[in-house]
Design an enzyme around this catalytic site. Structure first.
Site, mmCIF file in Angstrom:
data_model
loop_
_atom_site.group_PDB
_atom_site.id
_atom_site.type_symbol
_atom_site.label_atom_id
_atom_site.label_comp_id
_atom_site.label_asym_id
_atom_site.label_seq_id
_atom_site.Cartn_x
_atom_site.Cartn_y
_atom_site.Cartn_z
ATOM 1 N N CYS A 1 -23.868 8.021 -18.597
ATOM 2 C CA CYS A 1 -24.958 8.238 -17.644
ATOM 3 C C CYS A 1 -25.061 7.023 -16.735
ATOM 4 O O CYS A 1 -25.107 5.884 -17.217
ATOM 5 C CB CYS A 1 -26.276 8.468 -18.380
ATOM 6 S SG CYS A 1 -27.709 8.596 -17.276
ATOM 7 N N HIS B 1 -20.991 11.729 -9.338
ATOM 8 C CA HIS B 1 -21.911 10.855 -10.066
ATOM 9 C C HIS B 1 -22.670 11.693 -11.090
ATOM 10 O O HIS B 1 -23.421 12.594 -10.726
ATOM 11 C CB HIS B 1 -22.871 10.169 -9.093
ATOM 12 C CG HIS B 1 -22.166 9.492 -7.957
ATOM 13 N ND1 HIS B 1 -22.109 10.030 -6.685
ATOM 14 C CD2 HIS B 1 -21.466 8.318 -7.906
ATOM 15 C CE1 HIS B 1 -21.421 9.228 -5.895
ATOM 16 N NE2 HIS B 1 -21.021 8.186 -6.609
ATOM 17 N N CYS C 1 -64.819 -28.588 25.433
ATOM 18 C CA CYS C 1 -64.842 -28.436 26.880
ATOM 19 C C CYS C 1 -64.539 -26.998 27.266
ATOM 20 O O CYS C 1 -64.339 -26.129 26.422
ATOM 21 C CB CYS C 1 -63.835 -29.398 27.518
ATOM 22 S SG CYS C 1 -62.117 -28.991 27.127
ATOM 23 N N CYS D 1 -32.578 11.823 -17.551
ATOM 24 C CA CYS D 1 -32.762 10.984 -16.359
ATOM 25 C C CYS D 1 -32.972 11.845 -15.127
ATOM 26 O O CYS D 1 -33.783 11.508 -14.253
ATOM 27 C CB CYS D 1 -31.545 10.077 -16.177
ATOM 28 S SG CYS D 1 -31.402 8.771 -17.435
#
Length: 513
Positions: free
Chosen positions: A109, A130, A287, A136
């Site tokens: 895996c 893959h 100023c 999973c």
């Protein structure tokens, strides 16, 4: 008592006065369709079935293709016929050419790194390169559905360099609740991705509006079956004939004034805008030599707001910010005029909507409701007039300073419609009663005559409304038309103001008992 000959709905009426100078015609054709959830699912299913049959792919693969092309079947078919391989590469819908066999050695895996997994324990996206275990995959899909919302419809292979889309068999691994969420996201994508569909923004409404872009000038105002009216293009309230971009600018301005009223007053009192970038600057001490912050870095005098040279040679004892200029005063008065007009008409619009709802919800027998349909039409026109008047003030606020003729034309039409609405609004038709039809004789004749006067006012006001709308749609470029239409009670009858007032009181007593 039969008043059918006297009951002419305002939205279907064509009135022509002597001389033929003005004709008011109203088309009731709708340019949109209201779809409920069942209609949306049915249309989506038909489109998926068609693409699935045409390309010989599964419905899931068809959904991937259609979502990529915003559910535009014509564009998808053209691209598919021209270059199928290019379409597959763009969508990540690759053709699986090989499968792993059970004779392979070990499979690991790629996420949890668990080793020695069997073929039945791993799955792959359409890349077929893959492999990850089913646990999973399930966690990957479920997390995306619950955390990414509609993003779960575009899931890709977990490998960061792989654009392959996740297959349907993997989606089926998740729980029943997650599957239902996925189907809901898919259904909603059909509305949110298509150019001709919008969800109704009404509270608790799950309907969608399909708008027909026919190139007409009728605007985008639509009404859902839940009675919510809105602009289909920007989802704001109806604002014809003002453009959506003008409305967005105005709504942003009003929201800012409402939410940051105190903050705005403080900024105007204790700060001055940078002459270059216009950001507010507060002077704490020191100023009068001021330097704006990054990235502007503009150097200027706090008293006169003039730019300071690098050699610092500048003497100034004048405070230009002490008194407002005449131009600024006139601009503020103009803005106050348009803000006041918008606010007043917004209040009157809500009041008219309330009366319209009352007149529509009163329970009466069908024959009587048909006879008294003019009351509903009365308030519908009142709502429409106030809606246009309200947004016409927004249109006027966007006119340039040198467009005085346009501003005068707009104010003239606004005043005419406001005067007509004052007479229109004073008519005591705030309720309905069966007593009007139970008692006959003199009251029947008086009712018919009074009803004709109300119808005349309604027709007159609609004529002025049409003139105002057309003038705004034409950019106030045309000379102001001179309508010959006059209210019947004022032009064609000899009813005295006192008699008219007496009849109004009688009508009010009948309506309220």
């Amino acid at each position: 008592m039969n008043l059918n000959n006297h009951l002419i709905p305002a939205r279907e009426r064509v009135q022509e006065r002597s001389g033929g100078h003005l004709s008011v015609t109203i088309s009731s054709k709708r340019r949109y369709i209201v779809l409920n959830v069942s209609d949306i699912k049915h249309r989506q299913s038909e489109q998926l079935s068609y693409v699935s049959f045409l390309f010989s792919v599964t419905k899931y693969e068809a959904s991937v293709l259609l979502r990529h092309y915003k559910w535009n079947t014509t564009r998808l078919v053209d691209q598919w016929v021209h270059n199928e391989e290019s379409v597959r590469n763009e969508t990540g819908l690759f053709v699986v050419k090989s499968k792993i066999s059970k004779e392979n050695d070990v499979i690991n895996c790629g996420i949890c790194l668990e080793e020695n997994l069997s073929v039945d324990e791993v799955m792959s996206a359409t890349c077929d390169n893959h492999y990850y275990c089913k646990t999973c995959w399930r966690n990957y899909i479920s997390t995306s559905i619950n955390n990414n919302g509609p993003g779960c419809l575009s899931l890709r292979c977990p490998d960061p360099n792989c654009p392959a889309v996740v297959g349907q068999s993997i989606i089926r691994l998740v729980s029943r609740d997650d599957k239902q969420k996925y189907r809901n996201y898919l259904m909603r994508s059909y509305v949110e991705d298509k150019e001709c569909l919008r969800w109704c923004p009404g509270q608790g409404c799950d309907r969608a509006i399909e708008f027909e872009h026919s190139g007409g000038t009728g605007g985008y105002d639509v009404e859902c079956d839940c009675s919510h009216c809105f602009c289909w293009n920007c989802s704001e309230e109806p604002h014809r004939p003002v453009e959506c971009k003008v409305v967005a600018k105005w709504v942003g301005k009003m929201r800012l004034e409402k939410e940051d009223f105190l903050c705005t007053n403080w900024i105007r009192t204790y700060t001055k805008p940078c002459p270059k970038c216009k950001r507010p600057i507060e002077k704490v001490s020191g100023c009068d030599n001021m330097i704006c912050g990054v990235p502007c870095r503009h150097r200027f005098c706090w008293l006169c707001l003039n730019e300071l040279r690098p050699d610092y040679r500048h003497t100034c004892n004048k405070n230009n910010a002490g008194k407002p200029k005449a131009e600024e005063t006139q601009t503020n008065l103009t803005n106050q005029y348009y803000n006041k007009g918008w606010t007043q008409n917004n209040v009157l619009l809500q009041n008219a909507k309330r009366h319209l709802k009352i007149s529509q919800n009163i329970k009466l027998p069908e024959p009587i409701r048909t006879q008294l349909e003019f009351v509903v039409e009365f308030w519908k026109l009142n709502v429409e007039c106030r809606q246009v008047l309200k947004w016409s003030f927004v249109y006027g606020s966007m006119l340039l300073e040198d467009e005085d003729k346009k501003r005068q034309l707009l104010r003239s039409l606004q005043r005419k419609l406001e005067v007509g609405l004052e007479c229109h609004y004073r008519c005591p038709v705030n309720g309905l009663s069966e007593e009007l039809f139970i008692k006959g004789g003199t009251r029947e004749a008086e009712f018919i005559k009074f009803r004709e006067e109300i119808t005349s006012y309604t027709t007159y006001n609609y004529g002025i409304l049409e003139l105002l709308v057309k003038a705004l749609e034409n950019g106030l470029c045309e000379p102001e038309p001179q309508p010959q239409l006059q209210p019947q009670s004022a032009a064609n009858t000899k009813t005295s103001p006192r008699a008219f007032s007496v009849k109004k009181r009688w009508f009010s007593n009948c309506l309220f008992g």
